[in-house]
Motif scaffolding. Sequence first.
Motif, short mmCIF file in Angstrom:
data_model
loop_
_atom_site.label_atom_id
_atom_site.label_comp_id
_atom_site.label_asym_id
_atom_site.label_seq_id
_atom_site.Cartn_x
_atom_site.Cartn_y
_atom_site.Cartn_z
N ASP A 267 6.46 -13.72 -1.97
CA ASP A 267 6.92 -12.37 -2.29
C ASP A 267 6.09 -11.31 -1.59
O ASP A 267 6.57 -10.20 -1.34
CB ASP A 267 6.87 -12.15 -3.80
CG ASP A 267 7.89 -13.01 -4.54
OD1 ASP A 267 9.05 -13.03 -4.11
OD2 ASP A 267 7.51 -13.64 -5.55
N HIS A 272 11.72 -8.12 0.80
CA HIS A 272 12.71 -7.81 -0.24
C HIS A 272 12.06 -7.06 -1.40
O HIS A 272 10.85 -7.17 -1.63
CB HIS A 272 13.38 -9.10 -0.75
CG HIS A 272 12.47 -9.94 -1.60
ND1 HIS A 272 12.46 -9.87 -2.96
CD2 HIS A 272 11.51 -10.85 -1.27
CE1 HIS A 272 11.56 -10.71 -3.45
NE2 HIS A 272 10.97 -11.32 -2.45
N PRO A 273 12.85 -6.28 -2.18
CA PRO A 273 12.27 -5.50 -3.30
C PRO A 273 11.61 -6.38 -4.35
O PRO A 273 10.57 -6.03 -4.90
CB PRO A 273 13.48 -4.75 -3.87
CG PRO A 273 14.46 -4.70 -2.75
CD PRO A 273 14.28 -5.98 -1.98
N ALA A 275 12.40 -7.45 -7.66
CA ALA A 275 12.24 -6.87 -8.99
C ALA A 275 11.59 -7.87 -9.94
O ALA A 275 12.00 -9.03 -10.03
CB ALA A 275 13.60 -6.45 -9.54
N SER A 287 7.68 -4.71 -9.46
CA SER A 287 8.39 -5.34 -8.35
C SER A 287 7.43 -5.77 -7.26
O SER A 287 6.29 -5.30 -7.18
CB SER A 287 9.41 -4.35 -7.76
OG SER A 287 8.74 -3.28 -7.13
N ALA A 289 7.83 -5.02 -4.19
CA ALA A 289 7.65 -3.86 -3.33
C ALA A 289 6.51 -2.97 -3.84
O ALA A 289 5.70 -2.47 -3.07
CB ALA A 289 8.95 -3.06 -3.24
N ARG A 290 6.48 -2.78 -5.16
CA ARG A 290 5.41 -1.97 -5.76
C ARG A 290 4.05 -2.64 -5.56
O ARG A 290 3.05 -1.99 -5.28
CB ARG A 290 5.70 -1.80 -7.25
CG ARG A 290 4.68 -0.97 -8.01
CD ARG A 290 4.85 0.50 -7.74
NE ARG A 290 4.08 1.30 -8.67
CZ ARG A 290 3.96 2.62 -8.60
NH1 ARG A 290 4.58 3.27 -7.62
NH2 ARG A 290 3.24 3.29 -9.46
N ARG A 292 3.25 -4.66 -3.08
CA ARG A 292 2.86 -4.52 -1.67
C ARG A 292 2.34 -3.11 -1.39
O ARG A 292 1.41 -2.92 -0.59
CB ARG A 292 4.07 -4.84 -0.77
CG ARG A 292 4.43 -6.31 -0.73
CD ARG A 292 5.44 -6.62 0.37
NE ARG A 292 6.72 -6.02 0.11
CZ ARG A 292 7.71 -6.62 -0.55
NH1 ARG A 292 7.54 -7.86 -1.01
NH2 ARG A 292 8.86 -6.02 -0.76
N TRP A 293 2.90 -2.12 -2.08
CA TRP A 293 2.42 -0.74 -1.93
C TRP A 293 0.98 -0.62 -2.42
O TRP A 293 0.14 0.02 -1.78
CB TRP A 293 3.34 0.19 -2.71
CG TRP A 293 2.88 1.62 -2.77
CD1 TRP A 293 2.83 2.51 -1.75
CD2 TRP A 293 2.38 2.29 -3.93
NE1 TRP A 293 2.34 3.71 -2.20
CE2 TRP A 293 2.05 3.61 -3.53
CE3 TRP A 293 2.19 1.93 -5.25
CZ2 TRP A 293 1.55 4.55 -4.42
CZ3 TRP A 293 1.68 2.87 -6.13
CH2 TRP A 293 1.36 4.16 -5.71
#
Length: 412
Positions: A267, A272-273, A275, A287, A289-290, A292-293
């Motif tokens: 992941d 991909h996002p 969730a 998520s 994405a969060r 990775r941020w």
Amino acid sequence: MCSTDCATPVECLEGALQALAGQDLKPLFGPAVLERCGALVVARNRLGAEVARTVREGELTQASEHDGAASMGGWLRGHHRLPPGVASRLVRNGRALEQLPVLAAAAAAGGVSPEAVSVIAPVASAENVAAAEAQGVELAGIDAALTKVAILRSHSELRQVVAHYLARLDPDGPEPDPTECRSLTIGRDGNGMVVGRFVLDAVGGEKLQAAIESILQATRPAGDLRSRAQQAGDALVQLCDNALASGNLPILRTVKPHVVVRLDIDDLVDPHPGAGAARTGFGGIISAARARWLACDGNVSRVVFGPDGHRLDLGRSHRVVPPALRRAVELRDEHCVFAGCDAPSYWCDVHHLLHWIDGGETTLENSGLLCERHHTKVHHGFQIVRDTAGRWHTYRPDSTEIQIFEPFLVPA
């Protein structure tokens, strides 16, 4: 006891509740619905009083020790998953009903709700009873008067009357210690949002407001049309960011406090996002994405549960658990693994399942998180075991297993 074949009153209650749950409410019309609801509210009040009375008996007899819990409040939280505030109120209500017989009788008859008992409960605390005796106030009279208010007046009026009574107990006393009235509770709602409530004295509240306001006004961008509450929420998070980045916060179990996020490597590298793919150190779900941020401005540590990555198998030469192994144990266990305990990882020690002194190795497989109390319990006869499916089991000194209350079947 009813006239059926029930062996105990609790069995009778279970049968009655099962019959109620099986009743079809559709044929009922307005008055019948209200009559049924009113009867159930009275029954709820009576049951609440009985629960509080039983909790008090458990407190007096230290029944929670049978399952390794330090208190009835802890047992209610761990074994029946009650929120801390609800468990604490049950304990306080039990103590109050023991001290206030008129209130206890009214609650047992269903005329006073558990919430009303909670409002009156501070009257029966040791310090307030002592203050009343010093002023010649008879607790029996206060018991009767407040019970009457609870039965006949609104809940808000009851709060006002109790607050007035407590204030009059010591009108000219010393300035209260501000730390005694400060509190902060943090939890999660059904959507995973972190929610909470805090109570601060005037000076403490002024400090918080000054800090929040300074950040809010300094960082407010032009055109920000959000509410002030939303902007203040940003400011609070920024205040935490500043404190964490300073590096001056107290050390937690040999590690500086930081945001922890667990994310599978697939992941992390997949755009991909994702969730709900990542879990935070305090149990939040975010998520991919969060996550990775967050990783853009943080350290990424690889923890492999196997022969690669950090060398988790340290053999016999290391008794003290090193940071890499501790991090792996925290990621796997998340909290104290003793049955009914959810003490967070930063309260816990890493326990050798087979004691180091007895030849146990410092490895992931031979490790488990235990809070200080339950670490002591394990060294005095209790035992924790992790089965092949990865589920922890706790056994008493007599080898019986501590079972967590699970009345419902969870769908596969």
